[in-house]
Write an enzyme that holds these catalytic residues in place. Structure first.
Site, short mmCIF file in Angstrom:
data_model
loop_
_atom_site.label_atom_id
_atom_site.label_comp_id
_atom_site.label_asym_id
_atom_site.label_seq_id
_atom_site.Cartn_x
_atom_site.Cartn_y
_atom_site.Cartn_z
CB CYS A 147 -41.67 -41.65 116.85
SG CYS A 147 -42.59 -42.54 118.08
CB CYS A 150 -41.35 -45.28 117.82
SG CYS A 150 -42.82 -44.13 117.60
CG ASP A 151 -37.74 -45.03 116.30
OD1 ASP A 151 -38.33 -46.25 116.60
OD2 ASP A 151 -38.10 -44.27 115.47
#
Ligand code: NDP
Length: 328
Positions: A147, A150-151
């Site tokens: 992701c 997300c990261d």
């Protein structure tokens, strides 16, 4: 007796009866729960192995209508849960272990318990695919991620690798250039599957480098508990090299969570549910009464939060219609 396995029921086992069970608590399952809850069906939502679905591992969602400044994925899911429970939906952390659609009511096995339900909505989504290398699995959350949104931020100022050659990989690579000093796109094939527009955008980006015809053999850094690099292999020459990166992002597609239904409803060659008219499940082409599907488990094309939500709404409306027609 356990009606699914013909074995004696465990003394601790319970049998409960429902009008509607929804499998999955991503945005399609929760939208179905909101609609069914408002119709007083008191749906039971089984959250499964990825509660909240893919939105729960996303950061900012900027394209869900009604949130002009965007909303964090987990917050959007939490709001949907509150909305569903306000209308009487029950959310339960539980995994489906078996299902029997051959008679009515439908029978679901959840651990050692059995749920009889008149209708079922399958909204268990699709999960990100992994390379399944032991070193990759060991480093998930320590530099290996599926992701980018997300990261990606955690690797600001670092060099990053993205795996895959489709639109997901292009999108991730382009997104990650906001943080990374360089993104190397590693594709196992010589040709990239991505659409021309996405591929052209990635090619035009000065910080994206392409490494086609290459496989990842190992993620280096297991002992240090952080990604230090990748051991990669050219598929033609067999020559292995070390690519120094601080993170590896997977963009190699998704796996529909429909294995439990193999043989009892129709799945396509990639394991997605074949949904007739977008919501009806089938077996050998014939509609399976009372069993509906929505969201990414039957949608390989759009895979958006809003399309999944719309599809959950459709499934819930079909459930209402079905129950009315069958005497509720
Ligand atoms: P795709 O199936 O299109 O591409 C998957 C990629 O991953 C391919 O390059 C494939 O390689 C590679 N791959 C698969 N398995 C492995 C593996 N085990 N090891 C190494 N590489 C692997 O998936 P996407 O998620 O990219 O796209 C799915 C759909 O969603 C498409 O229709 C796409 O257009 C759409 N989409 C659209 C977006 C947009 O328009 N903004 C964004 C994202 C997706 P190979 O080619 O060798 O099989």
């Amino acid at each position: 007796m356990n009606p699914l396995t013909d074995t004696p029921l465990d003394a601790a086992a319970t049998i409960e009866t429902r009008d509607l069970v929804i499998l999955g608590s991503g945005c399609s399952g929760l939208t179905a729960a909101i609609y069914a809850g408002r119709s007083n069906l008191k749906p039971l939502v089984l959250e499964g192995h990825e509660p909240g679905g893919q939105l729960s591992i996303t950061t900012l969602v900027e394209n869900f209508p009604g949130w002009p400044e965007g909303i964090q994925g987990p917050e959007l899911i939490e709001n949907m849960k509150k909305q569903a429970t306000r209308f009487g939906a029950e959310l339960r952390m539980a995994h489906l272990t078996g299902a029997d659609f051959s008679s009515r009511p439908i029978k679901l096995m959840v651990g050692k318990d059995i749920i009889h339900t008149r209708t079922l909505i399958i909204a268990s989504g699709a999960s990100a695919r992994w390379l399944n290398l032991p070193s990759e699995q060991a480093l998930i959350g320590h530099g290996v991620s599926s992701c980018a949104t997300c990261d990606g931020f955690f690797f600001s100022g670092h060099e990053i690798a993205v795996i895959g050659g489709g639109d997901s990989a292009m999108e991730e690579a382009l997104f990650l250039t906001r943080f990374a000093t360089k993104v190397t796109l590693i594709n196992r094939s010589e040709n990239f599957r991505a659409s021309k527009i996405m591929l052209d955008r990635a090619i035009a980006h000065p910080n994206i480098e392409f490494l086609p015809n290459t496989t990842v053999e190992e993620v280096i850094g297991v002992e240090e508990k952080e990604v230090k690099g990748l051991r990669v292999k050219n598929r033609t020459t067999g020559v292995e090299t070390i690519l120094k990166v601080s993170a590896m992002f997977l963009g190699i597609g998704h796996e529909p969570n429909a294995k439990a239904f193999k043989g009892i409803i129709d799945l396509d060659e990639d394991g997605y549910i074949v949904a007739k008219d977008d919501v009806y499940t089938t077996l050998n082409g014939q509609v399976v009464p009372g069993v509906f599907a929505c969201g990414d488990i039957k949608d390989r094309r759009y895979r958006q939060a809003i399309t999944a939500a719309g599809s959950g709404c459709m499934a819930a409306l079909e459930v209402e219609k079905y129950l009315e027609e069958h005497g509720r």
